[in-house]
Design an enzyme around this catalytic site. Sequence first.
Site, short mmCIF file in Angstrom:
data_model
loop_
_atom_site.label_atom_id
_atom_site.label_comp_id
_atom_site.label_asym_id
_atom_site.label_seq_id
_atom_site.Cartn_x
_atom_site.Cartn_y
_atom_site.Cartn_z
N SER A 42 82.74 -3.66 25.05
CA SER A 42 83.31 -3.74 23.71
C SER A 42 84.82 -3.74 23.88
CB SER A 42 82.87 -2.54 22.86
OG SER A 42 83.31 -1.33 23.42
N HIS A 157 76.39 -0.63 24.59
CA HIS A 157 76.19 -0.12 25.95
C HIS A 157 74.71 0.10 26.27
CE1 HIS A 157 80.54 1.55 26.52
NE2 HIS A 157 80.48 0.24 26.42
N GLN A 165 78.36 3.98 19.86
CA GLN A 165 78.27 3.54 21.25
C GLN A 165 78.12 4.68 22.25
OE1 GLN A 165 80.28 -0.22 22.49
NE2 GLN A 165 81.67 1.22 23.46
N GLU A 166 78.71 5.84 21.94
CA GLU A 166 78.68 6.94 22.89
C GLU A 166 78.54 8.28 22.18
OE1 GLU A 166 82.22 6.72 25.19
OE2 GLU A 166 81.84 4.68 25.88
N GLU A 207 76.91 3.27 31.35
CA GLU A 207 77.80 4.35 31.75
C GLU A 207 77.04 5.59 32.23
OE1 GLU A 207 80.62 4.89 28.61
OE2 GLU A 207 81.41 2.86 28.85
N ASP A 244 82.00 8.02 20.35
CA ASP A 244 82.73 6.76 20.30
C ASP A 244 81.93 5.87 19.37
OD1 ASP A 244 83.98 4.36 20.53
OD2 ASP A 244 83.57 4.05 22.66
N GLU A 291 86.17 8.67 18.48
CA GLU A 291 86.92 7.49 18.92
C GLU A 291 86.53 6.29 18.07
OE1 GLU A 291 86.76 4.63 22.86
OE2 GLU A 291 86.45 6.78 23.12
N ASP A 318 91.10 3.45 20.41
CA ASP A 318 90.84 2.64 21.60
C ASP A 318 91.09 1.18 21.26
OD1 ASP A 318 89.90 1.35 23.85
OD2 ASP A 318 87.80 1.82 23.51
N LYS A 343 93.31 2.84 28.83
CA LYS A 343 92.53 2.00 29.74
C LYS A 343 93.49 1.07 30.46
CE LYS A 343 88.23 1.98 27.03
NZ LYS A 343 87.38 1.19 26.09
N HIS A 371 87.67 5.16 31.72
CA HIS A 371 87.02 4.09 32.49
C HIS A 371 86.72 2.91 31.58
CE1 HIS A 371 82.72 5.62 31.29
NE2 HIS A 371 83.55 5.58 30.28
N ARG A 372 85.98 1.93 32.10
CA ARG A 372 85.38 0.87 31.30
C ARG A 372 83.88 0.85 31.61
NH1 ARG A 372 89.19 -2.38 28.54
NH2 ARG A 372 87.38 -2.64 27.19
N LYS A 394 87.67 10.34 30.28
CA LYS A 394 86.38 9.81 29.83
C LYS A 394 85.91 8.86 30.92
CE LYS A 394 84.75 6.77 26.28
NZ LYS A 394 85.09 6.03 25.07
#
Length: 434
Positions: A42, A157, A165-166, A207, A244, A291, A318, A343, A371-372, A394
């Site tokens: 993303s 993800h 997403q997270e 992830e 996130d 986020e 982000d 990032k 990270h990514r 993260k």
Amino acid sequence: MPIITDVYAREVLDSRGNPTVEVEVLTESGAFGRALVPSGASTGEHEAVELRDGDKSRYLGKGVTKAVENVNEIIAPEIIEGEFSVLDQVSIDKMMIALDGTPNKGKLGANAILGVSIAVARAAADLLGQPLYKYLGGFNGKQLPVPMMNIVNGGSHSDAPIAFQEFMILPVGATTFKESLRWGTEIFHNLKSILSKRGLETAVGDEGGFAPKFEGTEDAVETIIQAIEAAGYKPGEEVFLGFDCASSEFYENGVYDYSKFEGEHGAKRTAAEQVDYLEQLVDKYPIITIEDGMDENDWDGWKQLTERIGDRVQLVGDDLFVTNTEILAKGIENGIGNSILIKVNQIGTLTETFDAIEMAQKAGYTAVVSHRSGETEDTTIADIAVATNAGQIKTGSLSRTDRIAKYNQLLRIEDELFETAKYDGIKSFYNLDK
């Protein structure tokens, strides 16, 4: 001697099996640095350009031979013929930015430029016989970050039917990084047991977090809380939660359309309703960080969200800020959010990355080094987090070596720092009224 004698790039693979750029830098004294470049799933529309070949007959169009050629045929000769010192990080970064000549690094590719930038820093650290974090941060780099551990993956993800997403856990009550990592690992394994008993999948996403078919967002949150308690920790005291939302992934024409990921039962919310919904979740659960709660272009929505809950929840930009100082400065001026996600490949050089962290910290915003979703064994972000005393990192869940590599590097750094190492826990959230 510090003069760079060789710069070489090659195409390698990332954690998703997609090509990425690896760069090696060598000096005349034999000092050596290697860097591997991450890649996102993303992505913010204002991110620096990740150059892909587009040749569908090769790696489904995702090859990076053009970026590799740009390093080997354009950047490398400029550095070598210019007799740059490996210690001239800022000069080299500025030279590459000028050589590219575009506002988004679209000519040479941020993946080409970043690979060189990090490899130069690693070679400089090797030349001086220093760990990377010490070279980048000097004697003052000593704060170990609170890990944001993404133990449930949704959105882009995973295949889980959840828009966010997270779903992260943050062990703020630990007294050392080593202890925080143990807490997170114990919660992760307890969550796996709970999912298994419910008959839910325990396969992991990009992830390293689980991606089961929960009944919805609240089911995911309550299951994580159950895992925290099963591990023997107190939600809202020792361990907090974070999201996130990656809202730009399901925002269209002024509507936050959860049905994109959650199917026919997914809600469709206006900006005001999205703010209300996030506030309701914060009121109900021990959430300390959110986020991208609003779309990257919904600045009015961001303003509402910040005014509503920004004093008690870290609101991280982000896709909103994309590690870009121009956009961050605008956000600070307008009181948008209170934190920036960092990032390195969103902006493309270490110099610009450090500029963004410094700007955030001076304004009272936190900076979360990240990270990514497409990662590698490169551990540079762990060193950056300590070098800048960012206080938060993260870097995924408690599985997959591409994630664990960063945690293991932080364990090494904490050991090296010994009695000077700090882990500030809840104090790392200096942007909140605690």
